[in-house]
Design a protein around this motif. Structure first.
Motif, short mmCIF file in Angstrom:
data_model
loop_
_atom_site.label_atom_id
_atom_site.label_comp_id
_atom_site.label_asym_id
_atom_site.label_seq_id
_atom_site.Cartn_x
_atom_site.Cartn_y
_atom_site.Cartn_z
N CYS A 1 -5.91 -1.15 -1.74
CA CYS A 1 -7.08 -0.11 -2.31
C CYS A 1 -6.92 -0.53 -3.71
CB CYS A 1 -6.34 1.24 -1.63
SG CYS A 1 -7.34 2.59 -2.69
N PHE B 1 0.90 -1.28 0.11
CA PHE B 1 0.07 -0.08 0.15
C PHE B 1 0.77 1.29 0.08
CE2 PHE B 1 -2.23 3.46 2.41
CZ PHE B 1 -3.07 3.72 1.39
N CYS C 1 -5.47 3.51 -5.05
CA CYS C 1 -3.95 3.84 -4.68
C CYS C 1 -3.08 2.61 -5.16
CB CYS C 1 -3.90 3.91 -3.13
SG CYS C 1 -4.90 5.32 -2.50
N CYS D 1 -10.58 3.89 2.21
CA CYS D 1 -8.95 4.15 2.31
C CYS D 1 -8.57 5.39 2.94
CB CYS D 1 -8.53 3.92 0.64
SG CYS D 1 -6.83 4.50 0.68
N ARG E 1 -6.28 7.11 2.26
CA ARG E 1 -5.86 8.33 1.41
C ARG E 1 -6.94 8.93 0.53
NH1 ARG E 1 -0.77 5.45 -1.33
NH2 ARG E 1 0.37 5.35 0.75
N CYS E 2 -7.59 7.82 -0.30
CA CYS E 2 -8.52 8.31 -1.13
C CYS E 2 -10.01 8.00 -0.81
CB CYS E 2 -8.15 7.51 -2.50
SG CYS E 2 -8.72 5.70 -2.58
#
Ligand SMILES: [Zn+2]
Length: 116
Positions: free
Chosen positions: A104, A25, A107, A82, A84-85
């Motif tokens: 993910c 990841f 990502c 996620c 991040r996103c």
């Protein structure tokens, strides 16, 4: 697949299933990516991420043993957003013997960054 190779103790020792998922990841690599599709820069990023995460765990900054913890980005976070996103974290069986694997879909795209 890189997700299998990282668990092969003949190739590299010490990376367990949690670090496999978390390092891939961090490096933005889909665990199902064939190793032949990864360039040296991508492989170095994966190993550097694994080293950083494992060292942090030894120092007690980010313990990654036992059940899923909130400091895991993907491991054990099936269907959760996620960090991040916001996409749903995917879970699937990978390798022989099969191991649960999390990633993910945004990502960690199926096509490595270097090939886009
Ligand atoms: Zn994401």
């Amino acid at each position: 697949m890189i997700g299998e190779v990282l668990l092969d103790q003949r190739v590299i020792a010490g990376i367990g299933n949690i670090y496999k998922c978390e390092a891939l990841f961090a490096a933005g690599v889909d665990p199902r990516t064939p190793v032949a599709q990864l360039d040296s820069r991508a492989l170095e990023a994966i190993y550097a991420a694994a080293h950083r995460l494992m060292a942090a765990s030894v120092e007690g900054a980010a313990p990654m043993v036992g059940s899923p913890r909130r400091d895991h980005a993907v491991y054990g976070r099936t269907g959760k957003p996620c960090l991040r996103c916001g996409s749903s974290i995917a879970c699937y069986s990978l390798g022989d013997p099969p191991r649960w694997t999390w990633s993910c879909p945004i990502c960690q795209p199926a096509t490595p960054l270097s090939r886009r």
